[in-house]
Design a protein around this motif. Structure first.
Motif, short mmCIF file in Angstrom:
data_model
loop_
_atom_site.label_atom_id
_atom_site.label_comp_id
_atom_site.label_asym_id
_atom_site.label_seq_id
_atom_site.Cartn_x
_atom_site.Cartn_y
_atom_site.Cartn_z
N THR A 116 0.86 -1.18 -0.01
CA THR A 116 -0.16 -0.17 -0.07
C THR A 116 0.77 1.18 -0.15
OG1 THR A 116 -0.10 -0.01 2.31
CG2 THR A 116 -1.89 -1.14 1.20
N ALA A 117 2.26 0.92 -0.05
CA ALA A 117 3.08 2.20 0.03
C ALA A 117 2.81 2.98 -1.13
CB ALA A 117 4.71 2.02 0.24
N GLY A 118 2.52 4.34 -1.01
CA GLY A 118 2.45 5.30 -2.26
C GLY A 118 1.22 5.06 -3.18
N MET A 119 0.40 4.29 -2.67
CA MET A 119 -1.03 3.82 -3.54
C MET A 119 -1.79 4.96 -3.96
SD MET A 119 -3.19 1.79 -0.69
CE MET A 119 -4.46 1.34 -2.20
N ASP A 120 -1.71 6.05 -3.29
CA ASP A 120 -2.55 7.01 -3.59
C ASP A 120 -1.93 8.38 -4.16
OD1 ASP A 120 -1.24 7.72 -1.40
OD2 ASP A 120 -2.98 8.78 -0.23
N ILE A 121 -0.70 8.22 -4.45
CA ILE A 121 0.08 9.22 -5.42
C ILE A 121 -0.48 9.49 -6.69
CG2 ILE A 121 2.40 9.95 -6.18
CD1 ILE A 121 3.71 8.34 -3.68
N PHE A 122 -0.79 8.64 -7.53
CA PHE A 122 -1.02 8.92 -8.90
C PHE A 122 -2.49 9.53 -8.71
CE2 PHE A 122 -1.36 8.08 -13.35
CZ PHE A 122 -0.15 8.64 -13.76
N THR A 123 -3.42 9.39 -7.80
CA THR A 123 -4.59 9.89 -7.73
C THR A 123 -4.53 11.33 -7.62
OG1 THR A 123 -5.67 7.61 -7.12
CG2 THR A 123 -6.99 9.76 -6.82
#
Length: 253
Positions: A116-123
């Protein structure tokens, strides 16, 4: 672009499957276009050590045989022993299942939290780069930086297997090269290419060195840039910039 196919004359159990990865071509109609999903599978197949072919498809001049092979389906997809496979997540799961040890490398994680590390960065990046309201830009930029700082903290923090309970030395910072260890996993194949896009696009269209001061993320990207599995599957910076040019025009209006 193609890699050598398996040799004839091998025993059936020693023969490698015939795999073709069909991806969107770049602006020149031949090179690799900007597609994070394509690069993700390209990296996974490369890391697995499998022999496969890569075919770039110019969507402006889509060949008739492609239409017959997979009607109404645009690249990206793969053929595995002439069977069409679609949906990146399902393809990844399939490859991990059939291209497994001892013959092929396992790309799964040792530490579940790495998934889950960095999973929302692209959003957050997409919201930031697609924003056309100047008054919202500062807030969206702050949200993006917050998610990057979370990843920075994760990359800094040592895993239990990096520490020695019998040692007098206090390990404060992680030294692992990638998210989960010193080896790339399928999760790196997903996150690294997105970080690269964030870096290139933010600099080009916002003149923003978005990772300034984030030494652990830079270390992570630098380790990736030293690997052929990443650099040889990456579209050029120009292709990334072209892919976001329409968004940038809307932003500057």
């Amino acid at each position: 672009m193609a890699l050598l196919m398996p040799l004839n004359g091998l025993k059936e159990e020693d023969k490698e499957p015939i795999i073709e990865l069909l991806v969107k071509a770049g602006s020149d109609g031949d090179s690799i276009g900007n597609c994070p999903f394509s690069q993700r599978l390209f990296m996974i197949l490369w890391l697995k050590g499998i022999v496969f072919s890569v075919i770039t498809i110019d969507l402006k001049r889509k060949p008739a045989d492609l239409q017959n092979l997979a009607p109404r389906i645009h690249p990206l997809f793969i053929t595995f022993n002439n069977v069409v496979k679609i949906d990146v997540n399902k393809i990844e799961e399939f490859l991990e299942e059939v291209l497994c040890p001892p013959k092929y490398l396992k790309l799964s994680l040792k530490h579940p939290e790495s998934n889950t590390a960095g999973m929302d960065i692209f959003t957050k990046f997409s919201a930031y780069i697609k924003n056309s309201k100047p008054e919202a830009n500062e807030t969206l930029e702050r949200c993006l930086l917050k998610t990057l700082q979370k990843l920075e903290k994760f990359l800094n923090f040592p895993f239990p297997d990096e520490t020695d309970e019998n040692s007098m030395e206090d390990i404060k910072f992680s030294t692992h090269k990638f998210l989960d260890s010193n080896e790339m996993t399928s999760t790196d194949c997903n996150l690294l290419l997105k970080l690269h896009i964030v870096k290139v696009v933010a600099k080009k269209y916002h003149n923003f060195d978005i990772l300034k001061g984030m030494t652990s993320i830079w270390r992570y990207l630098t380790n990736a840039y030293s690997r052929d599995e990443f650099t040889s599957t990456c579209p050029t910076d120009k292709e990334v910039e072209i892919a976001y040019s329409d968004v940038a025009k809307r932003h500057t209006k």
